[in-house]
Write a protein that holds these residues in place. Structure first.
Motif, PDB file in Angstrom:
ATOM      1  N   GLN A  61       5.656  -0.863  -1.431  1.00 51.54           N
ATOM      2  CA  GLN A  61       4.922   0.234  -0.789  1.00 51.54           C
ATOM      3  C   GLN A  61       3.520  -0.199  -0.395  1.00 51.54           C
ATOM      4  OE1 GLN A  61       5.459   4.462  -1.808  1.00 51.54           O
ATOM      5  NE2 GLN A  61       3.379   4.400  -2.633  1.00 51.54           N
ATOM      6  N   GLU A  62       2.872  -0.979  -1.254  1.00 52.57           N
ATOM      7  CA  GLU A  62       1.507  -1.415  -0.965  1.00 52.57           C
ATOM      8  C   GLU A  62       1.462  -2.412   0.189  1.00 52.57           C
ATOM      9  OE1 GLU A  62      -1.276  -0.203  -2.339  1.00 52.57           O
ATOM     10  OE2 GLU A  62      -0.066   1.201  -3.525  1.00 52.57           O
ATOM     11  N   LEU A  63       2.485  -3.255   0.314  1.00 58.23           N
ATOM     12  CA  LEU A  63       2.487  -4.262   1.373  1.00 58.23           C
ATOM     13  C   LEU A  63       2.929  -3.690   2.718  1.00 58.23           C
ATOM     14  CD1 LEU A  63       3.938  -7.366  -0.532  1.00 58.23           C
ATOM     15  CD2 LEU A  63       1.541  -6.842  -0.011  1.00 58.23           C
ATOM     16  N   GLY A  64       3.657  -2.582   2.695  1.00 57.71           N
ATOM     17  CA  GLY A  64       4.060  -1.947   3.949  1.00 57.71           C
ATOM     18  C   GLY A  64       5.454  -2.355   4.378  1.00 57.71           C
ATOM     19  N   SER A  65       5.965  -1.641   5.346  1.00 59.26           N
ATOM     20  CA  SER A  65       7.365  -1.792   5.758  1.00 59.26           C
ATOM     21  C   SER A  65       7.668  -3.151   6.370  1.00 59.26           C
ATOM     22  CB  SER A  65       7.736  -0.689   6.752  1.00 59.26           C
ATOM     23  OG  SER A  65       6.881  -0.736   7.890  1.00 59.26           O
ATOM     24  N   GLY A  66       6.664  -3.828   6.893  1.00 61.90           N
ATOM     25  CA  GLY A  66       6.928  -5.117   7.528  1.00 61.90           C
ATOM     26  C   GLY A  66       7.059  -6.267   6.554  1.00 61.90           C
ATOM     27  N   ALA A  67       6.748  -6.033   5.286  1.00 61.61           N
ATOM     28  CA  ALA A  67       6.760  -7.107   4.292  1.00 61.61           C
ATOM     29  C   ALA A  67       8.128  -7.208   3.633  1.00 61.61           C
ATOM     30  CB  ALA A  67       5.691  -6.869   3.240  1.00 61.61           C
ATOM     31  N   SER A  68       8.498  -8.421   3.298  1.00 61.61           N
ATOM     32  CA  SER A  68       9.742  -8.661   2.569  1.00 61.61           C
ATOM     33  C   SER A  68       9.374  -9.182   1.185  1.00 61.61           C
ATOM     34  CB  SER A  68      10.617  -9.672   3.311  1.00 61.61           C
ATOM     35  OG  SER A  68      11.774  -9.977   2.566  1.00 61.61           O
ATOM     36  N   VAL A  69       9.817  -8.483   0.154  1.00 58.28           N
ATOM     37  CA  VAL A  69       9.465  -8.862  -1.211  1.00 58.28           C
ATOM     38  C   VAL A  69      10.689  -8.663  -2.098  1.00 58.28           C
ATOM     39  CG1 VAL A  69       8.566  -6.574  -1.776  1.00 58.28           C
ATOM     40  CG2 VAL A  69       7.800  -8.547  -3.071  1.00 58.28           C
ATOM     41  N   SER A  70      10.921  -9.594  -3.018  1.00 51.64           N
ATOM     42  CA  SER A  70      12.083  -9.507  -3.890  1.00 51.64           C
ATOM     43  C   SER A  70      11.664  -9.663  -5.339  1.00 51.64           C
ATOM     44  CB  SER A  70      13.109 -10.595  -3.537  1.00 51.64           C
ATOM     45  OG  SER A  70      12.623 -11.878  -3.911  1.00 51.64           O
ATOM     46  N   VAL A  71      12.469  -9.105  -6.227  1.00 49.06           N
ATOM     47  CA  VAL A  71      12.216  -9.258  -7.657  1.00 49.06           C
ATOM     48  C   VAL A  71      12.252 -10.728  -8.047  1.00 49.06           C
ATOM     49  CG1 VAL A  71      13.165  -8.794  -9.956  1.00 49.06           C
ATOM     50  CG2 VAL A  71      13.028  -6.948  -8.263  1.00 49.06           C
ATOM     51  N   ALA A  72      13.186 -11.475  -7.481  1.00 48.08           N
ATOM     52  CA  ALA A  72      13.309 -12.897  -7.821  1.00 48.08           C
ATOM     53  C   ALA A  72      12.040 -13.666  -7.453  1.00 48.08           C
ATOM     54  CB  ALA A  72      14.517 -13.505  -7.109  1.00 48.08           C
TER      55      ALA A  72
END
Length: 265
Positions: free
Chosen positions: A230-241
């Motif tokens: 949510q903080e990085l915004g919709s354009g960001a891709s982030v994974s738990v791994a």
């Protein structure tokens, strides 16, 4: 009042006693998505085994025999939708009855950590260090600040200025004094028995934040909950791994530890 963590924590580290003869290896298990109760039971088993070693070491001290090093473990995982209530928590902070829990495919468990109610779910990185603080520094305040600092430094790598709010355990965005929207991104809850730790931290990477709407998170009514996604915004891709692999070196460095990879069982 909020406090800038870096300088404060660094000075605490300088005061930490060093015991090079003690075991500073942490056995790391990456468990993936696992049910809550078996993972809790696994923590209890590891803690009990460590406490048994400590008890035996006390017995052999009088004989002059060398003590057996105690192990340190770190379980990294995600859970299905789960609510847990700490021993000091209030049941009314869960806003769902049994039927609603079932409708949301969520479970509820009373557990033996400190703190109030919290949520675990897919997209949240959960870390359970079962470590003997006698191997590092027998100081629960220092230990909690260490967990927080590892998260703070991890989030800094994503360009986020996370920090602490005095009197509220955990990691926050908008933590600066006077900030208009303080929001929690990582919850902590631990138990400690004879300096052996249980439970740990829950860092919101990309969970469904609507599940926090069914509780009073950690008993705090006037502050929001957020996630890295949510903080990085919709354009960001982030994974738990990815977050997991970034956080682990920070935690090990702060503890002064090295990792030993352990196969998941």
């Amino acid at each position: 009042m909020a406090s800038a963590p870096e300088e404060q924590f660094s000075s605490q580290l300088l005061d930490a006693p060093q015991h090079p003869a003690r075991n500073r290896t942490v056995q790391v298990q990456r468990l993936g998505l696992v049910e809550y109760v078996p993972t809790w039971q696994r923590q209890e088993e590891l803690m009990d085994a460590t406490l048994a070693i400590k008890s035996q070491n006390r017995l052999v001290e009088t004989t002059g025999a060398a003590p057996v090093p105690t192990p340190n473990h770190l379980l990294l995982c995600e859970h299905p939708h789960t609510y847990t209530l700490g021993k000091s928590g209030k049941p009314e902070h869960l806003l769902l009855d049994e039927a609603a829990l079932s409708a949301h495919e969520a479970s509820f468990h009373r557990i033996n950590r400190g703190g109030d109610i919290t949520y675990h779910g897919p997209g949240q990185l959960v870390g359970y260090p079962i470590v003997d603080l006698d191997n590092f520094r027998p100081d629960i305040h220092w230990y909690l600040r260490t967990l927080e600092e590892a998260v703070i430094r991890t989030l800094a790598g994503y360009g986020l200025n996370a920090g602490r709010i005095t009197g509220l355990t955990g990691v926050w965005l908008g933590w600066e004094e006077g900030a208009p929207n303080p929001r929690k991104i990582c919850a902590l809850g631990v138990k400690c028995s004879r300096w052996v730790t249980l439970h740990g931290f829950a860092l919101n990477v990309s969970p469904d934040l609507s599940y926090f709407g069914h509780i009073v998170p950690c008993g705090i009514t006037d502050k929001a909950v957020t996630s890295l996604a949510q903080e990085l915004g919709s354009g960001a891709s982030v994974s738990v791994a990815d977050v997991q692999e970034r956080l682990l070196p920070h935690l090990l460095a702060l503890l002064g530890a090295t990792a030993s990879e352990e196969a998941s069982s």
